[in-house]
Design an enzyme around this catalytic site. Sequence first.
Site, mmCIF file in Angstrom:
data_model
loop_
_atom_site.group_PDB
_atom_site.id
_atom_site.type_symbol
_atom_site.label_atom_id
_atom_site.label_comp_id
_atom_site.label_asym_id
_atom_site.label_seq_id
_atom_site.Cartn_x
_atom_site.Cartn_y
_atom_site.Cartn_z
ATOM 1 C CG ASP A 235 -1.745 -1.246 1.362
ATOM 2 O OD1 ASP A 235 -2.382 -1.644 0.380
ATOM 3 O OD2 ASP A 235 -1.726 -1.852 2.452
ATOM 4 C CD GLU A 236 4.783 -0.525 -0.115
ATOM 5 O OE1 GLU A 236 5.363 -1.396 0.541
ATOM 6 O OE2 GLU A 236 4.081 -0.781 -1.127
ATOM 7 C CG HIS B 178 -2.928 -0.812 -9.225
ATOM 8 N ND1 HIS B 178 -2.365 -2.045 -9.424
ATOM 9 C CD2 HIS B 178 -3.483 -0.457 -10.399
ATOM 10 C CE1 HIS B 178 -2.573 -2.417 -10.677
ATOM 11 N NE2 HIS B 178 -3.251 -1.472 -11.294
ATOM 12 C CB THR C 70 -7.054 -1.210 -3.065
ATOM 13 O OG1 THR C 70 -6.315 -0.008 -2.869
ATOM 14 C CG2 THR C 70 -7.730 -1.158 -4.422
ATOM 15 C CB THR C 71 -7.749 -6.134 -1.723
ATOM 16 O OG1 THR C 71 -6.860 -5.877 -2.811
ATOM 17 C CG2 THR C 71 -8.335 -7.528 -1.870
ATOM 18 C CB THR C 72 -9.542 -6.109 2.880
ATOM 19 O OG1 THR C 72 -8.713 -5.036 3.374
ATOM 20 C CG2 THR C 72 -8.653 -7.255 2.408
ATOM 21 C CE LYS D 188 -1.660 7.547 0.423
ATOM 22 N NZ LYS D 188 -2.666 6.780 1.179
ATOM 23 C CG ASP E 277 -0.133 14.817 0.481
ATOM 24 O OD1 ASP E 277 0.591 13.920 -0.003
ATOM 25 O OD2 ASP E 277 -1.368 14.709 0.570
#
EC number: 6.3.4.4
Length: 447
Positions: A13-14, A41, A298-300, A330, A332
């Site tokens: 999840d980077e 993604h 994104t998946t779960t 990220k 920000d």
Amino acid sequence: MANVVVVGAQWGDEGKGKITDLLSKSADVVVRYQGGVNAGHTIVVKDQTLKLHLIPSGILYPDTQCIIGAGTVVDPKVLLEELEQLEQLGVSTENLLIAETAHVTMPYHRQLDIAAEERRGSRRIGTTGRGIGPTYADKSERTGIRMLDLLDRDQLAAKLEWAIAQKNLILEKLYGLAPLEPQPIIEEYSAYGERLRSHIVDGSLVLDDAIRRRRNILFEGAQGTLLDLDHGTYPYVTSSNPVAGGACVGAGIGPTMIDRVIGVAKAYTTRVGEGPFPTELLDEVGELLGDRGAEFGTTTGRRRRCGWFDAVIGRYAVRINGLDCLAITKLDVLDELPEIKVCVAYDIDGERCEHFPSNALKFARCRPIYETLPGWQQSTRHCRSLDDLPKAALNYLKFLAEIMSVPIAIVSLGAERSQTIIVEDPIHGPKRALLKDDGTQVHPILS
């Protein structure tokens, strides 16, 4: 561009999808080399957000060939849904190829995954329940179904009748579940094979041809280094090898064909599911990171655990993958914080440790040793060069580059492509710092 591997340098999840998307415009071929629908993604097409789990990000570029490699496990139903979504938005999918030797996730894999996780109780691993582990287990046991099997109905029927008979014993005797009927599954998956027939090829042969023609190839990993089956926080890992070395095996090329490895890491750390997480924040700062970073899988759809940047696992990712440079995403999300901490080492039972311990029980006893840096408390989302960044933000990036001894080539400040600072050419820029002859470190610089 040459042949480049993009890997996650944390627990997945980077933001690899955005970085891969940025690099895909210069690629002739984009290859997904491992994982399955347990990863995902997000891409934006004509103002519509799509969540893709199998199809590489390069699908948006009409002249880019996309390959789902032999190291992946394919859920044909999900794959066809993704193809239909893209086609409805006017995105051509003719350039998608699937390695014929990629293994197939079957209905019984999903059932076994969920049943096993429930049976573990408090010892659960935190799987996605998508059948990935059982699919890879069948691959290792040499009882799996491959994409090429879907193209021969008689061969598929023979293999599935035997496999389902074996799985029914487990479903009934161990888990008390109803047995599966083979015939509907044979018909369903044979139909999938016909619909995907034009996409199924010898992936290694296609890649060899591209390499010989000096095409630019981008290898896209799923998950992250710390989820690697061999090098991650075992047993809280995935069932494949997301590390850079997995690209060669999963795609079907030799290691001498890789020219460069780019790691992707958030400016903080997240993790989904179970397992040790030394820098995890269970306070308002952790909540803020989760909210500002929209940290949901994104998946779960599960909320991700959030914590400070962990440079110990960062250095480990640099070493295990042989990273040439990093993309930090990220940044920000940290904009509002008055101070920012970075874990530079661990305290394990009163002793300082600067290296990632392979023993999960030992890793669970790690307590972070922090360096505290000042925050910048102003928005960075408009910044398009290093000169635009607040001084404290620039110093933070320099600190990360130095403590991990790897140059930062890309800084991402939001989801849009435009919200990106290209610090150095990620393909041809400086590489990881080496040691001087006397053994002292040559620190990389940011610019």
